[in-house]
Enzyme design. Sequence first.
Site, PDB file in Angstrom:
ATOM      1  N   TYR A  54      73.322  -2.861  78.789  1.00  0.00           N
ATOM      2  CA  TYR A  54      73.850  -1.513  78.604  1.00  0.00           C
ATOM      3  C   TYR A  54      75.177  -1.315  79.328  1.00  0.00           C
ATOM      4  O   TYR A  54      76.007  -0.514  78.881  1.00  0.00           O
ATOM      5  CB  TYR A  54      72.812  -0.468  79.021  1.00  0.00           C
ATOM      6  CG  TYR A  54      71.703  -0.374  78.002  1.00  0.00           C
ATOM      7  CD1 TYR A  54      71.867   0.349  76.824  1.00  0.00           C
ATOM      8  CD2 TYR A  54      70.514  -1.067  78.193  1.00  0.00           C
ATOM      9  CE1 TYR A  54      70.875   0.397  75.876  1.00  0.00           C
ATOM     10  CE2 TYR A  54      69.509  -1.024  77.248  1.00  0.00           C
ATOM     11  CZ  TYR A  54      69.692  -0.293  76.084  1.00  0.00           C
ATOM     12  OH  TYR A  54      68.700  -0.265  75.130  1.00  0.00           O
ATOM     13  N   GLN A  87      71.653  10.170  66.081  1.00  0.00           N
ATOM     14  CA  GLN A  87      70.793   9.097  66.584  1.00  0.00           C
ATOM     15  C   GLN A  87      71.590   8.151  67.483  1.00  0.00           C
ATOM     16  O   GLN A  87      71.015   7.248  68.092  1.00  0.00           O
ATOM     17  CB  GLN A  87      70.202   8.311  65.410  1.00  0.00           C
ATOM     18  CG  GLN A  87      69.339   9.158  64.492  1.00  0.00           C
ATOM     19  CD  GLN A  87      68.899   8.393  63.262  1.00  0.00           C
ATOM     20  OE1 GLN A  87      68.059   7.504  63.351  1.00  0.00           O
ATOM     21  NE2 GLN A  87      69.453   8.729  62.114  1.00  0.00           N
ATOM     22  N   ASN A  88      72.899   8.345  67.541  1.00  0.00           N
ATOM     23  CA  ASN A  88      73.768   7.451  68.299  1.00  0.00           C
ATOM     24  C   ASN A  88      73.783   7.829  69.778  1.00  0.00           C
ATOM     25  O   ASN A  88      73.674   9.003  70.137  1.00  0.00           O
ATOM     26  CB  ASN A  88      75.193   7.493  67.743  1.00  0.00           C
ATOM     27  CG  ASN A  88      75.227   7.098  66.277  1.00  0.00           C
ATOM     28  OD1 ASN A  88      74.392   6.320  65.819  1.00  0.00           O
ATOM     29  ND2 ASN A  88      76.177   7.642  65.538  1.00  0.00           N
ATOM     30  N   ASP A  90      76.407   6.973  71.767  1.00  0.00           N
ATOM     31  CA  ASP A  90      77.796   7.033  72.220  1.00  0.00           C
ATOM     32  C   ASP A  90      78.263   8.480  72.323  1.00  0.00           C
ATOM     33  O   ASP A  90      77.549   9.408  71.933  1.00  0.00           O
ATOM     34  CB  ASP A  90      78.707   6.224  71.281  1.00  0.00           C
ATOM     35  CG  ASP A  90      78.652   6.736  69.836  1.00  0.00           C
ATOM     36  OD1 ASP A  90      79.087   7.882  69.590  1.00  0.00           O
ATOM     37  OD2 ASP A  90      78.175   5.995  68.954  1.00  0.00           O
ATOM     38  N   HIS A 105      68.481  10.089  70.812  1.00  0.00           N
ATOM     39  CA  HIS A 105      68.068   8.837  71.436  1.00  0.00           C
ATOM     40  C   HIS A 105      68.724   8.589  72.788  1.00  0.00           C
ATOM     41  O   HIS A 105      68.718   7.465  73.277  1.00  0.00           O
ATOM     42  CB  HIS A 105      68.334   7.667  70.481  1.00  0.00           C
ATOM     43  CG  HIS A 105      67.510   7.732  69.236  1.00  0.00           C
ATOM     44  ND1 HIS A 105      67.863   7.096  68.066  1.00  0.00           N
ATOM     45  CD2 HIS A 105      66.343   8.387  68.980  1.00  0.00           C
ATOM     46  CE1 HIS A 105      66.948   7.347  67.140  1.00  0.00           C
ATOM     47  NE2 HIS A 105      66.019   8.127  67.672  1.00  0.00           N
ATOM     48  N   GLY A 171      75.886   8.096  57.579  1.00  0.00           N
ATOM     49  CA  GLY A 171      75.793   6.807  58.250  1.00  0.00           C
ATOM     50  C   GLY A 171      74.426   6.430  58.756  1.00  0.00           C
ATOM     51  O   GLY A 171      74.308   5.710  59.742  1.00  0.00           O
ATOM     52  N   THR A 172      73.386   6.908  58.092  1.00  0.00           N
ATOM     53  CA  THR A 172      72.026   6.516  58.479  1.00  0.00           C
ATOM     54  C   THR A 172      71.236   6.209  57.222  1.00  0.00           C
ATOM     55  O   THR A 172      71.361   6.904  56.205  1.00  0.00           O
ATOM     56  CB  THR A 172      71.318   7.605  59.301  1.00  0.00           C
ATOM     57  OG1 THR A 172      69.950   7.223  59.499  1.00  0.00           O
ATOM     58  CG2 THR A 172      71.372   8.958  58.629  1.00  0.00           C
TER      59      THR A 172
END
Length: 225
Positions: A54, A87-88, A90, A105, A171-172
Amino acid sequence: MQDHIVVLTGAGISAESGLSTFRDNGGLWEQHSVYDVATPEAFARNQELVLRFYNDRRRQLASAKPNEAHQRLAELEKRYRVTVITQNVDDLHERGGSSNVLHLHGELTKARSSAHPELVYDIGYRDIQPGDCCDWGAQLRPHIVWFGEEVPLLEKAAEVVRSADYLLIVGTSLQVYPAAGLVHEVDMDVPITVIDPGEPASVSRARVIRKGACEGVREWVARLT
């Protein structure tokens, strides 16, 4: 009252900023199985490997930049109420200008106590090292929802989706649950658009734009405005 646009985003929008996704690499992240770096068991088994993994993701994120899709979604706030559910992990939505982002997440730029999950710290793009502890003495871990862990913001996200006037999915593939189940929370009269160049899971009554995130969001915003 302004219409409420709810945007559900996944790895595809970040990929256009150069961030790799494990699903596009045979279930691997930088040659690591998700079960070696993204589960509580992995952290218990090899803390140093998980922290290093990470830390590398955080360094990669520090050099990435928001793309056109992030920026166009943020610009919608000039005319609409916009909530991004991502869900990202960043921070590209925030850096792109979005002011209301819910991270299902977790967030790479935060750390939390491994023993006291309510203790969360902003760390930016700094590393977490073995021996870095929370205020109560427990090892810090990435503030990430790992496989096998509950998604604490899921019910809040469902409430947001229920209030949508438009639902945009970018994008999912809509194959990762429980997040993918959010699409079923939207009211029946709310228009749904899915932007994904691949084969997203079927969503009844959704309009599908089979394009990448930047091109697809550009097209959707042009039609909306």
